[in-house]
Design an enzyme around this catalytic site. Sequence first.
Site, PDB file in Angstrom:
ATOM      1  N   GLY A  18      46.831   6.143  66.413  1.00 15.38           N
ATOM      2  CA  GLY A  18      47.439   7.110  66.987  1.00 15.38           C
ATOM      3  C   GLY A  18      46.557   8.400  66.836  1.00 15.38           C
ATOM      4  N   THR A  19      45.416   8.324  66.368  1.00 16.57           N
ATOM      5  CA  THR A  19      44.668   9.606  66.026  1.00 16.57           C
ATOM      6  C   THR A  19      44.285  10.546  67.378  1.00 16.57           C
ATOM      7  OG1 THR A  19      42.404   8.335  66.357  1.00 16.57           O
ATOM      8  CG2 THR A  19      43.562   8.729  64.141  1.00 16.57           C
ATOM      9  N   ASN A  20      44.158   9.790  68.427  1.00 17.61           N
ATOM     10  CA  ASN A  20      44.156  10.429  69.572  1.00 17.61           C
ATOM     11  C   ASN A  20      45.408  11.515  70.051  1.00 17.61           C
ATOM     12  OD1 ASN A  20      41.584  10.383  71.391  1.00 17.61           O
ATOM     13  ND2 ASN A  20      41.742   8.282  70.553  1.00 17.61           N
ATOM     14  N   MET A 135      46.756  -0.902  74.243  1.00 18.36           N
ATOM     15  CA  MET A 135      45.691  -2.204  74.258  1.00 18.36           C
ATOM     16  C   MET A 135      46.422  -3.313  75.358  1.00 18.36           C
ATOM     17  SD  MET A 135      43.158  -1.027  72.738  1.00 18.36           S
ATOM     18  CE  MET A 135      42.295  -0.423  71.650  1.00 18.36           C
ATOM     19  N   ASN A 156      43.206   7.851  80.821  1.00 20.34           N
ATOM     20  CA  ASN A 156      42.687   6.807  79.675  1.00 20.34           C
ATOM     21  C   ASN A 156      41.463   7.420  79.145  1.00 20.34           C
ATOM     22  OD1 ASN A 156      42.952   4.401  78.079  1.00 20.34           O
ATOM     23  ND2 ASN A 156      41.370   3.718  79.307  1.00 20.34           N
ATOM     24  N   HIS A 158      38.537   5.947  76.765  1.00 12.52           N
ATOM     25  CA  HIS A 158      37.842   4.560  76.526  1.00 12.52           C
ATOM     26  C   HIS A 158      36.557   4.892  75.584  1.00 12.52           C
ATOM     27  CE1 HIS A 158      36.796   0.425  77.075  1.00 12.52           C
ATOM     28  NE2 HIS A 158      35.290   0.722  77.137  1.00 12.52           N
TER      29      HIS A 158
HETATM   30  C1  GAR Z   1      40.399   4.909  70.396  1.00 11.25           C
HETATM   31  O1  GAR Z   1      39.046   4.687  70.009  1.00 11.25           O
HETATM   32  C2  GAR Z   1      40.501   4.653  71.956  1.00 11.25           C
HETATM   33  O2  GAR Z   1      39.454   5.128  72.586  1.00 11.25           O
HETATM   34  C3  GAR Z   1      40.701   3.036  71.807  1.00 11.25           C
HETATM   35  O3  GAR Z   1      41.390   2.769  70.980  1.00 11.25           O
HETATM   36  C4  GAR Z   1      41.362   3.392  70.078  1.00 11.25           C
HETATM   37  C5  GAR Z   1      42.540   4.068  69.447  1.00 11.25           C
HETATM   38  O4  GAR Z   1      42.668   4.931  68.470  1.00 11.25           O
HETATM   39  N1  GAR Z   1      41.132   2.668  73.270  1.00 11.25           N
HETATM   40  C6  GAR Z   1      40.800   1.432  73.964  1.00 11.25           C
HETATM   41  O5  GAR Z   1      39.829   0.626  73.425  1.00 11.25           O
HETATM   42  C7  GAR Z   1      41.256   1.392  75.228  1.00 11.25           C
HETATM   43  N2  GAR Z   1      40.726   0.182  75.809  1.00 11.25           N
HETATM   44  P1  GAR Z   1      43.879   5.832  67.995  1.00 11.25           P
HETATM   45  O6  GAR Z   1      45.001   5.023  68.259  1.00 11.25           O
HETATM   46  O7  GAR Z   1      43.406   6.102  66.534  1.00 11.25           O
HETATM   47  O8  GAR Z   1      43.785   6.887  69.003  1.00 11.25           O
END
Ligand code: GAR
Length: 272
Positions: A18-20, A135, A156, A158
């Site tokens: 969940g850093t985003n 995911m 989203n 990506h």
């Molecule tokens: C991020 O790099 C995001 O772009 C990717 O998962 C990571 C989640 O990080 N998403 C995908 O690959 C979707 N197909 P986070 O949980 O720290 O935000």
Amino acid sequence: MKEKTKKLKIAVLISGGGTNLQAMIDRIEAGKLDAEISLVVSNNPDAYGLVRAQKHGIPTAVVDYRNYGKRFLAEVVQSTLPKEFDEVVNRQRIYSGLADGEVRDRLARLALAEQEVLALLKPLNPDLICLAGFMRLISPYFIGHYNTEDRYGIMNIHPALLPAFPGTDGYGATFSYGCRFGGVTVHFIDEGEDTGPIIAQAIYPIWPEDTLEVVRRRGLELEYAIYSQCIQWMAQGDLKLVRGEDGRPQVRILDPEYPAFLEQLTQQAFAR
Ligand code: GAR
């Protein structure tokens, strides 16, 4: 806040760290993102992103998609499937190369899990659903609740420069292919996997001495900035849907600050 800005009510779907999500929360709290997170939903009960949300007083919920695994399907009665299920099967582009029966099975399980997510989201009436490291595939059943003819309702982030490297390992795939540049893409969701209209992209260099971890960190910094900016553009009414010459939907960014934003982001990514 620009005059035409509408504070967006958003729901965020996550699966992991969940850093985003954290980047969105931080920008909202700093007054840089005109949005309010009504709910964070995770398919993974152990996702650290749930803790991040709770620390900021944001409601959370878990819908464990594993409850709809293969064993579950044997017990499914047709009546529990959404009414529009046949249409869902016809519209889907997420599964290919599988027998029809297998596609139906997978979509049925996905749609049943999604029914649970939708039940949580519906009373909140969100303006936008944001996938942030979610995911799981999204079926046309779910999409049908948020996309209309002239509006996309699911965004989203990506971790690759689409249409290159769709799927779940954008950084790994970019790095192991030997690319000299990597990128990140914010796009709307349509019925395919990572095929929806692109909103914005940013690139970073991959230097000879870089490791995958260095590359991932460089990309993630871009993700945080660009994802929030795209949501902010939506809040400002600065994303316009147009049709390309081939009829394909495209997104135009109306904000006059867009080139300056991208230039600054690119400069940061290339700084050594
Ligand atoms: C991020 O790099 C995001 O772009 C990717 O998962 C990571 C989640 O990080 N998403 C995908 O690959 C979707 N197909 P986070 O949980 O720290 O935000």
